[in-house]
Write a protein that holds these residues in place. Structure first.
Motif, PDB file in Angstrom:
ATOM      1  N   ARG A  17       2.593   7.143   4.274  1.00  0.00           N
ATOM      2  CA  ARG A  17       2.006   6.296   3.250  1.00  0.00           C
ATOM      3  C   ARG A  17       3.083   5.392   2.622  1.00  0.00           C
ATOM      4  O   ARG A  17       4.139   5.861   2.206  1.00  0.00           O
ATOM      5  CB  ARG A  17       1.345   7.148   2.179  1.00  0.00           C
ATOM      6  CG  ARG A  17       0.577   6.336   1.141  1.00  0.00           C
ATOM      7  CD  ARG A  17      -0.079   7.249   0.114  1.00  0.00           C
ATOM      8  NE  ARG A  17      -1.219   7.960   0.671  1.00  0.00           N
ATOM      9  CZ  ARG A  17      -1.934   8.865  -0.027  1.00  0.00           C
ATOM     10  NH1 ARG A  17      -1.591   9.160  -1.275  1.00  0.00           N
ATOM     11  NH2 ARG A  17      -2.974   9.470   0.535  1.00  0.00           N
TER      12      ARG A  17
ATOM     13  N   GLY B  55      -3.329   4.219   1.475  1.00  0.00           N
ATOM     14  CA  GLY B  55      -3.645   5.014   0.296  1.00  0.00           C
ATOM     15  C   GLY B  55      -4.638   6.135   0.513  1.00  0.00           C
ATOM     16  O   GLY B  55      -4.967   6.861  -0.423  1.00  0.00           O
TER      17      GLY B  55
ATOM     18  N   ASP C 219      -7.360  -1.303   0.634  1.00  0.00           N
ATOM     19  CA  ASP C 219      -6.914  -0.269  -0.291  1.00  0.00           C
ATOM     20  C   ASP C 219      -7.904   0.889  -0.264  1.00  0.00           C
ATOM     21  O   ASP C 219      -9.047   0.751  -0.690  1.00  0.00           O
ATOM     22  CB  ASP C 219      -6.792  -0.844  -1.699  1.00  0.00           C
ATOM     23  CG  ASP C 219      -6.168   0.155  -2.682  1.00  0.00           C
ATOM     24  OD1 ASP C 219      -5.899   1.303  -2.276  1.00  0.00           O
ATOM     25  OD2 ASP C 219      -5.979  -0.218  -3.861  1.00  0.00           O
TER      26      ASP C 219
ATOM     27  N   THR D 115      -7.191   3.896  -1.690  1.00  0.00           N
ATOM     28  CA  THR D 115      -6.765   4.872  -2.690  1.00  0.00           C
ATOM     29  C   THR D 115      -7.989   5.592  -3.253  1.00  0.00           C
ATOM     30  O   THR D 115      -9.005   4.962  -3.567  1.00  0.00           O
ATOM     31  CB  THR D 115      -6.017   4.167  -3.833  1.00  0.00           C
ATOM     32  OG1 THR D 115      -4.911   3.442  -3.282  1.00  0.00           O
ATOM     33  CG2 THR D 115      -5.528   5.173  -4.857  1.00  0.00           C
TER      34      THR D 115
END
Length: 481
Positions: A35, A6, A47, A49
């Motif tokens: 991705r 992410g 993660d 992100t």
């Protein structure tokens, strides 16, 4: 196996941000993939992100012994600071040496640095236990490091012609009592340090640090050269840092410091100049031809009034340039983001046209791959398959990334360390959620407070003596032509 998914990944060479997932195996980046293209089954998933991934920063020059002495100096030149060194870093126990190094390593880690060149000084000569304490501090925090014991065989008063004679009695006689160890003793100590080295040299390695050319006899410099080549270790020296050094060189050698080092056959790919403020074109050519590196330390150079090193002319000559902070007695912080920013800005007040100003991507290269090369680490400093997993996670919700227009430029011109959320070195987290993991920072602060109170009392007499010397040193050094 770890899957970091992410993130926006800062790529090498172009420093463009790309939406990629990163696979890490052990201490190495196993692959970069589109991705979402790997499900990550059976892997640890992280993660990322809303985060950017950049390579860990490399600090090209600092001093572990100074980190208990931060904030002590304001209007001091390099030579005034060297006058104060006996009280600023004196009377250290082995525990104090480890504590000072740990403070520095922890600060660097918290600010996105994963490797550092450290010229650690002990007086009158380096010791196995002292250097091991510093190496152990880096290993504990989790940083890579090249530890170069800083050495001289001439005292400050002996190294600058006429300086001791400028002191009245009894100050002169008292100052001249301070003697560095004979060079044979320092070389013997370094042999013992190298023989006793117990750390993985791909992570924490030894080096040599003869301090300043004219603070060392030629015999000492040759011995350092021979030992470094025999043992396969690097060498870092303060060269042409201050105007005083540049003016003294012709008086001592009849040539520049770099020219003299070239004549001693010291320059080479494993040699790194610290500072290089007062280099001439011939000096830069010699360094480039030898494959040597320079650590550009703009913050310290400004604070000490040493001048502005010309990074553009270094790069144009073909020199590998790293970026450093110097120690916290002369720069007060270990923020490589600030050092990058100053590297760019200061090129713009030299005599360069706009198209020759140092740009953000050049600064990023110097603070990552350039630094790793100066330290002698292979496959460190870029996010690429097969390279070491030294990674910094930047929080893109930090306001200096809002809006996000150009990640590389906003890192160099806006990041101050507050956007650093996690730091990974050798595939392991050393900072998580802005917390240094391998050090009890609260205990570190308590230990530092105790040490400073004790050392302040122990060094009070030495401080008073140094303060009596300062006016004479200042007048003499400003009068050198």
């Amino acid at each position: 196996m770890i899957l970091i998914h992410g993130a926006s990944v800062l790529r090498p060479t172009t420093f463009a941000a790309e939406p990629l997932d990163v696979l890490v195996e052990g201490d190495t980046i196993q692959d970069l993939v589109a991705r979402g293209s790997v499900k990550g089954e059976g892997m640890e998933r992280i993660d990322a992100t809303g985060r950017a991934l950049m390579p860990g920063l490399v600090n090209g020059h600092n001093h572990a012994q100074t980190h208990l002495a931060k904030g002590l100096f304001d209007r001091y030149t390099l030579e005034l600071y060297l006058t104060a060194v006996p009280w600023a870093t004196g009377r250290r126990t082995l525990e104090d040496k480890a504590l000072s190094a740990t403070i520095g390593a922890a600060e660097m880690a918290r600010k996105g640095c994963t490797a550092a060149y450290d010229m650690f000084a002990e007086f009158p000569l380096p010791t196995v236990d002292g250097v091991a304490a510093v190496a152990g501090a880096y290993a504990q925090v989790g940083l890579r490091a090249a530890i170069a014991p800083q050495m001289t065989d001439r005292s400050f008063w002996e190294a600058i012609p006429g300086l001791a004679d400028a002191l009245p009695e009894p100050l002169r006689s008292e100052a001249l009592k301070a003697k560095s160890a004979p060079h044979a003793q320092s070389i013997d100590a370094c042999r013992k340090i190298l023989a006793a080295w117990k750390y993985d040299r791909s992570v924490v390695k030894p080096a040599l640090g003869p301090s300043i050319p004219h603070h060392c006899s030629d015999e000492f410099l040759r011995a350092c050269r021979d030992l470094a080549r025999e043992q396969g270790v690097g060498m870092q020296m303060h060269v042409a840092e201050s105007k005083v050094q540049a003016l003294i060189a012709p008086k001592v050698y009849g040539e520049s410091l770099v020219s003299h080092l070239a004549g001693l056959d010291i320059l080479g790919p494993d040699f790194c100049v610290a500072h290089g403020v007062w280099l001439g074109d011939d000096d830069r050519k010699r360094l480039a031809d030898a494959g040597a590196s320079v650590s550009h330390n703009p913050g310290s150079n400004l604070k000490l009034g040493s001048g502005i090193a010309d990074m553009r002319r270094m790069l144009a000559a073909g020199i590998n340039v790293a970026v450093g902070t110097d120690g916290t007695a002369s720069s007060d912080n270990l923020n490589a983001f600030e050092a990058m920013r100053l590297s760019c800005y200061l090129s713009r007040v030299k005599d360069h046209p706009v198209d020759k100003w140092i740009n953000a991507r050049e600064a990023l290269h110097a603070a990552t791959e350039g630094g790793a090369r100066a330290l002698g680490f292979d496959k460190v400093g870029r996010i690429q398959k097969g390279w070491k997993a030294d990674l910094v996670f930047l929080d893109l919700e930090a306001l200096h990334y809002v809006p996000l227009n150009d990640l590389a430029q906003q890192i160099v011109f806006g990041e101050d360390g507050t956007g650093v959320e996690h730091v990974m070195a050798s595939g392991r987290f050393i900072v998580r959620n802005r917390k240094v993991l391998n050090v009890d920072v609260a205990q570190l602060r308590r230990d530092a407070d105790e040490a400073v109170a004790r050392l302040t009392a122990a060094n009070a007499e030495a401080k008073a003596f140094a303060e009596r010397l300062l006016p004479y040193v200042g007048r003499f050094c400003t009068g050198i032509h």
